[in-house]
Design an enzyme around this catalytic site. Structure first.
Site, PDB file in Angstrom:
ATOM      1  N   ASN A   7       0.720  -1.088   0.005  1.00  0.00           N
ATOM      2  CA  ASN A   7      -0.160  -0.045  -0.078  1.00  0.00           C
ATOM      3  C   ASN A   7       0.892   1.308  -0.102  1.00  0.00           C
ATOM      4  O   ASN A   7       1.461   1.526   1.063  1.00  0.00           O
ATOM      5  CB  ASN A   7      -0.790  -0.019   1.101  1.00  0.00           C
ATOM      6  N   ARG A  93      -2.583  -2.207  -3.485  1.00  0.00           N
ATOM      7  CA  ARG A  93      -3.586  -1.061  -3.298  1.00  0.00           C
ATOM      8  C   ARG A  93      -3.794  -0.059  -4.377  1.00  0.00           C
ATOM      9  O   ARG A  93      -2.593   0.648  -4.112  1.00  0.00           O
ATOM     10  CB  ARG A  93      -3.892  -0.861  -1.940  1.00  0.00           C
ATOM     11  N   HIS A 182     -13.028   2.811   0.262  1.00  0.00           N
ATOM     12  CA  HIS A 182     -13.039   1.718   1.255  1.00  0.00           C
ATOM     13  C   HIS A 182     -13.632   0.568   0.823  1.00  0.00           C
ATOM     14  O   HIS A 182     -14.021  -0.364   1.520  1.00  0.00           O
ATOM     15  CB  HIS A 182     -13.791   2.067   2.450  1.00  0.00           C
ATOM     16  N   LEU A 210     -15.862   2.973   9.913  1.00  0.00           N
ATOM     17  CA  LEU A 210     -15.637   4.164  10.948  1.00  0.00           C
ATOM     18  C   LEU A 210     -14.410   4.284  11.379  1.00  0.00           C
ATOM     19  O   LEU A 210     -14.017   3.377  12.345  1.00  0.00           O
ATOM     20  CB  LEU A 210     -16.761   4.125  12.008  1.00  0.00           C
ATOM     21  N   ARG A 242     -12.239  15.467   7.780  1.00  0.00           N
ATOM     22  CA  ARG A 242     -12.929  15.706   6.539  1.00  0.00           C
ATOM     23  C   ARG A 242     -14.226  16.179   6.918  1.00  0.00           C
ATOM     24  O   ARG A 242     -14.772  15.433   7.840  1.00  0.00           O
ATOM     25  CB  ARG A 242     -12.752  14.583   5.390  1.00  0.00           C
ATOM     26  N   GLU A 385      -8.241  -5.508   5.024  1.00  0.00           N
ATOM     27  CA  GLU A 385      -8.034  -5.131   3.465  1.00  0.00           C
ATOM     28  C   GLU A 385      -6.839  -5.951   2.941  1.00  0.00           C
ATOM     29  O   GLU A 385      -6.940  -6.254   1.700  1.00  0.00           O
ATOM     30  CB  GLU A 385      -7.943  -3.562   3.452  1.00  0.00           C
TER      31      GLU A 385
HETATM   32  P1  AMP Z   1      -8.695   3.758  11.393  1.00  0.00           P
HETATM   33  O1  AMP Z   1      -8.640   4.900  10.705  1.00  0.00           O
HETATM   34  O2  AMP Z   1      -9.446   2.777  11.184  1.00  0.00           O
HETATM   35  O3  AMP Z   1      -7.051   3.511  11.942  1.00  0.00           O
HETATM   36  O4  AMP Z   1      -9.327   4.488  12.736  1.00  0.00           O
HETATM   37  C1  AMP Z   1      -8.629   5.490  13.619  1.00  0.00           C
HETATM   38  C2  AMP Z   1      -9.826   6.118  14.789  1.00  0.00           C
HETATM   39  O5  AMP Z   1     -10.369   4.996  15.377  1.00  0.00           O
HETATM   40  C3  AMP Z   1      -9.110   7.106  15.512  1.00  0.00           C
HETATM   41  O6  AMP Z   1      -9.952   8.149  15.495  1.00  0.00           O
HETATM   42  C4  AMP Z   1      -9.372   6.389  16.900  1.00  0.00           C
HETATM   43  O7  AMP Z   1      -9.504   7.454  17.761  1.00  0.00           O
HETATM   44  C5  AMP Z   1     -10.360   5.588  16.772  1.00  0.00           C
HETATM   45  N1  AMP Z   1     -10.176   4.490  17.946  1.00  0.00           N
HETATM   46  C6  AMP Z   1      -9.600   3.612  18.115  1.00  0.00           C
HETATM   47  N2  AMP Z   1      -9.678   2.917  19.261  1.00  0.00           N
HETATM   48  C7  AMP Z   1     -10.816   3.568  19.812  1.00  0.00           C
HETATM   49  C8  AMP Z   1     -11.681   3.424  21.078  1.00  0.00           C
HETATM   50  N3  AMP Z   1     -11.176   2.600  21.922  1.00  0.00           N
HETATM   51  N4  AMP Z   1     -12.654   4.035  21.102  1.00  0.00           N
HETATM   52  C9  AMP Z   1     -13.104   4.971  20.067  1.00  0.00           C
HETATM   53  N5  AMP Z   1     -12.385   5.068  19.083  1.00  0.00           N
HETATM   54  C10 AMP Z   1     -11.077   4.444  18.838  1.00  0.00           C
END
Ligand code: AMP
Length: 399
Positions: A7, A93, A182, A210, A242, A385
């Site tokens: 990636n 990717r 995604h 999310l 964003r 992914e």
């Molecule tokens: P990603 O882009 O999939 O890596 O997700 C990142 C987001 O996941 C960040 O905003 C983190 O704050 C959120 N995140 C990770 N662990 C937690 C948690 N235990 N509770 C709430 N949000 C989380």
């Protein structure tokens, strides 16, 4: 068969080596600051092998980065393969496939040209993805290279979902339409969800990815019928930084009020908006929850806005599909944020969503968080992914 998954970003490159016999992860890591000073991380997943954590390695270009990865993977002491020859193929990717790519494919000269044609649609991502491909071609001549597109899974959307209500010529001549992103994640978790539902002949699933970037997809019988992101990844629900969907009038108004040019305006919408923009605290949902707990009202407002928009899109997709059998939560917030999931699902009881609070509070890679008698099943499914890219690569090179 061993597959290297790449990636590539403009100055970074994530990699995983997966043994497809049993789908075992052998090693993963990251090259950062490519073209600057170069930091290399290597995490072998085999007992007794030492990892490297952000060590200094000169990586003037993506070519040296790939070379560094291959040397680490085949290192006599801490490597996980005897030589590069053990790697059968590389899966890449690629963010934007435009209208040209509806599925993953073997890379050749003609397809590289088609990826280049998508540069204007994803100027930050596609050029970097192609750099990664060309670096691998150079360092691993003759190895099959496969492209897996973020947009491809969404290409089954009906025209009414993907067309924008602007002059039709912009669709015909300039490829302006909803593409969605995604896709590899939505494909992985919605397929897993169908398996967990017992592989019914018909299924209506809402997949909620999310994370720092967020999108939802409505998936009927394994095919996307709508998704929240659009021509680019700025559309849909509010994200870390964003803005998500906003009224286009805001651009003209703010550019007039503050004298911003388009670049400045887009930077605000991409980097300074979302939950960071509303809260002024952070783009990280954990920080927002901590601040809200301490009484920070704007952090709470940012969370409320995010939950409200995700909930609204779940309702919209239930309407679009004529019902919903299952909702899936995935990615950083979806997998870990129990409070976020509860807030999103609160008030969806009319739709048949009954959350089991104890199940929702638990942690697992895959689990059901709805009650046994909930008409709509709600799952948490950790996305993967890289595995999806490796599976596509294996299938294509095996043909
Ligand atoms: P990603 O882009 O999939 O890596 O997700 C990142 C987001 O996941 C960040 O905003 C983190 O704050 C959120 N995140 C990770 N662990 C937690 C948690 N235990 N509770 C709430 N949000 C989380």
């Amino acid at each position: 068969m061993k597959i290297l998954v790449i990636n590539a970003g403009s100055s970074s490159l994530k990699y995983q080596l997966i043994d497809m016999d049993g789908e075992v992860l052998l090693a993963k890591g990251l090259c950062e600051r490519i073209g600057i000073d170069g930091k290399f991380t290597y995490k072998p997943q085999v007992e007794g092998k030492a990892k490297k954590d952000a060590v200094d390695v000169a990586m003037p270009s993506h070519g040296e980065a790939i070379q560094t990865v291959l040397e680490a993977l085949a290192d006599p002491v801490n490597g996980v393969v005897k030589s590069m020859d053990e790697i059968d193929a590389v899966g890449h990717r690629v963010v934007h496939g435009g209208r040209a790519f509806t599925e993953s494919c073997l890379i050749n000269a003609e397809r590289k040209e088609a990826i280049k044609k998508c540069f204007p649609l994803a100027p930050l991502h596609n050029p970097a993805n192609l750099l990664g491909i060309e670096a691998c071609e150079k360092v691993m001549p003759g190895k099959p290279q496969v492209a897996v597109f973020d947009t491809a899974f969404h290409m089954t959307m009906p025209a009414a979902a993907y067309i924008y209500a602007i002059p039709y010529a912009y669709y015909e001549d300039d490829d302006v339409r909803r593409y969605g992103f995604h896709g590899t994640s939505h494909r992985y978790v919605s397929a897993r969800c169908r398996e967990l539902l017992g592989n019914p002949e018909h299924s209506k699933i809402i997949s909620c990815h999310l994370g720092n970037g967020s999108s939802l997809a409505a998936v009927v019988d394994g095919k996307v019928v709508d998704t929240t992101m659009g021509l680019g990844p700025l559309a849909g629900v509010p994200m870390g930084t964003r803005c998500g969907d906003i009224d286009a009038t805001i651009l003209e108004y703010l550019m007039g009020q503050h004298g911003y040019d388009m670049k400045e305006m887009m930077n605000i919408l991409n980097k300074k908006s979302g939950v960071l923009g509303i809260s002024g605290v952070s783009s990280d949902f954990r920080d927002l929850e901590a601040a809200a707990k301490e009484g920070n009202e704007r952090a709470q407002l940012a969370l409320d806005k995010f939950h409200y928009e995700v909930k609204k899109d779940i309702g919209a997709y239930a309407a679009a599909m004529g019902g919903v059998d299952a909702i899936v939560f995935t990615a950083g917030v979806g997998e870990n944020g129990a409070g976020n999931r509860a807030a999103i699902c609160a008030g969806l009881e009319y739709l048949g969503v009954k959350i089991c609070p104890d199940c929702n509070a638990q942690r697992a890679d895959e689990h059901l968080i709805s009650t046994d008698d909930s008409p709509v099943k709600v799952f948490v499914i950790a996305t993967n992914e890289e595995l999806m890219i490796a599976r596509d690569t294996k299938e294509i090179v095996s043909k």
